[in-house]
Design a protein around this motif. Structure first.
Motif, PDB file in Angstrom:
ATOM      1  N   GLU A  44     -14.557  -3.138  -2.077  1.00 44.29           N
ATOM      2  CA  GLU A  44     -13.763  -3.187  -3.540  1.00 44.29           C
ATOM      3  C   GLU A  44     -15.286  -3.263  -4.742  1.00 44.29           C
ATOM      4  OE1 GLU A  44     -11.168  -6.189  -2.971  1.00 44.29           O
ATOM      5  OE2 GLU A  44     -10.009  -4.251  -3.219  1.00 44.29           O
ATOM      6  N   ILE A  48     -15.673   1.004  -5.276  1.00 49.58           N
ATOM      7  CA  ILE A  48     -14.497   1.412  -5.576  1.00 49.58           C
ATOM      8  C   ILE A  48     -14.599   2.123  -7.772  1.00 49.58           C
ATOM      9  CG2 ILE A  48     -13.527  -1.267  -6.924  1.00 49.58           C
ATOM     10  CD1 ILE A  48     -11.313   2.139  -4.841  1.00 49.58           C
ATOM     11  N   ASP A  52     -12.649   5.704  -7.351  1.00 48.88           N
ATOM     12  CA  ASP A  52     -10.887   5.324  -6.958  1.00 48.88           C
ATOM     13  C   ASP A  52     -10.325   6.744  -7.672  1.00 48.88           C
ATOM     14  OD1 ASP A  52     -11.229   5.896 -10.225  1.00 48.88           O
ATOM     15  OD2 ASP A  52     -10.107   3.994 -10.541  1.00 48.88           O
ATOM     16  N   SER A  53      -9.208   7.114  -7.535  1.00 49.49           N
ATOM     17  CA  SER A  53      -8.169   8.170  -7.589  1.00 49.49           C
ATOM     18  C   SER A  53      -8.261   8.747  -9.005  1.00 49.49           C
ATOM     19  CB  SER A  53      -6.734   8.324  -6.930  1.00 49.49           C
ATOM     20  OG  SER A  53      -6.552   6.967  -7.479  1.00 49.49           O
ATOM     21  N   SER A  63     -12.001   9.602  -3.183  1.00 51.28           N
ATOM     22  CA  SER A  63     -11.245   8.548  -3.304  1.00 51.28           C
ATOM     23  C   SER A  63     -11.139   7.429  -2.242  1.00 51.28           C
ATOM     24  CB  SER A  63     -10.091   8.174  -4.310  1.00 51.28           C
ATOM     25  OG  SER A  63      -9.570   7.248  -4.172  1.00 51.28           O
ATOM     26  N   GLU A  65      -9.248   4.696  -2.534  1.00 55.06           N
ATOM     27  CA  GLU A  65      -8.152   3.599  -3.327  1.00 55.06           C
ATOM     28  C   GLU A  65      -7.401   3.035  -2.118  1.00 55.06           C
ATOM     29  OE1 GLU A  65      -7.382   4.410  -7.482  1.00 55.06           O
ATOM     30  OE2 GLU A  65      -5.530   3.152  -6.797  1.00 55.06           O
ATOM     31  N   THR A  66      -7.030   3.970  -1.401  1.00 57.27           N
ATOM     32  CA  THR A  66      -5.753   3.834  -0.290  1.00 57.27           C
ATOM     33  C   THR A  66      -6.413   4.872   0.580  1.00 57.27           C
ATOM     34  OG1 THR A  66      -4.543   6.052  -0.703  1.00 57.27           O
ATOM     35  CG2 THR A  66      -3.808   3.550  -1.781  1.00 57.27           C
ATOM     36  N   ARG A 136      -4.602  -0.834  -0.677  1.00 63.90           N
ATOM     37  CA  ARG A 136      -5.221  -0.439  -1.647  1.00 63.90           C
ATOM     38  C   ARG A 136      -5.821  -1.023  -2.469  1.00 63.90           C
ATOM     39  NH1 ARG A 136      -3.103   3.242  -5.192  1.00 63.90           N
ATOM     40  NH2 ARG A 136      -0.571   2.855  -4.568  1.00 63.90           N
ATOM     41  N   ARG A 138      -8.978  -2.841  -4.995  1.00 62.91           N
ATOM     42  CA  ARG A 138      -8.298  -3.352  -6.512  1.00 62.91           C
ATOM     43  C   ARG A 138     -10.463  -3.261  -6.365  1.00 62.91           C
ATOM     44  NH1 ARG A 138      -3.645  -4.197  -4.964  1.00 62.91           N
ATOM     45  NH2 ARG A 138      -2.007  -3.028  -6.237  1.00 62.91           N
TER      46      ARG A 138
END
Ligand code: HEC
Length: 141
Positions: A44, A48, A52-53, A63, A65-66, A136, A138
């Motif tokens: 993070e 990220i 991220d997506s 990505s 992110e997940t 997830r 962030r």
């Protein structure tokens, strides 16, 4: 019995070159704990914002992110090979150095040796990453 012997061999081998002697017999709950306490904060903080997506189109298509995106996106997907950090691009880029265009995070940022060892240990132990919202990533506030 076979598992115990394999764990001992991996451990003996790792002690030669690595700060951590990692057992192959970790419990998934323990490995998820390692993800939350040590790996997620690093990803993070350093990664990220570009991976991220929303942003991934510009950044190697990756990505993280997940869990699902981390395992299925990226030009060289999969970038995580559970159990095998040396085959995992997500780990390898942390070691490349800034002279390599794929050295991550981009200069001047750099993860510490402890953070690198945590990511290595987490992948080695199976890279447990909870699905959905609980896992997830962030941007830190
Ligand atoms: C400032 C933006 C930025 C940050 C922060 C960043 N990256 Fe990247 N990342 C990129 C770009 C740009 C590329 C594509 C590089 C290329 O094509 O040579 C990339 C590519 C990658 C790839 C290769 C993906 C593939 O499938 O080929 C991996 C793995 C990766 N980054 C991991 C990370 C990790 C892990 C971190 C955090 C430690 C991180 N990145 C932080 C911009 C970033």
């Amino acid at each position: 019995m076979r598992d115990i012997a394999l764990g001992a061999v991996v451990c003996a081998f790792m002690m030669l070159g690595s700060p951590a002697c990692v057992s192959t017999e970790s419990h998934p709950v323990e490995v998820e704990g390692l993800f939350h306490s040590e790996v997620k904060p690093v990803l993070e903080y350093y990664c990220i914002e570009c991976h991220d997506s929303k942003s991934r189109g510009q950044y190697g298509g990756l990505s993280i992110e997940t869990a699902r995106e981390a395992m299925t996106t990226g030009r060289n997907s999969p970038v995580i090979v559970p159990g095998n950090p040396d085959a995992s691009l997500l780990y390898k880029v942390l070691r490349f150095g800034h002279e390599d265009p794929l050295g991550m995070p981009p200069a001047p940022d750099k993860v510490s040796d402890e953070q690198l060892a945590s990511v290595r240990a987490w992948i080695k132990k199976g890279a447990v990453w909870p699905a959905g919202e609980r896992g997830r990533l962030r941007l830190p506030q």
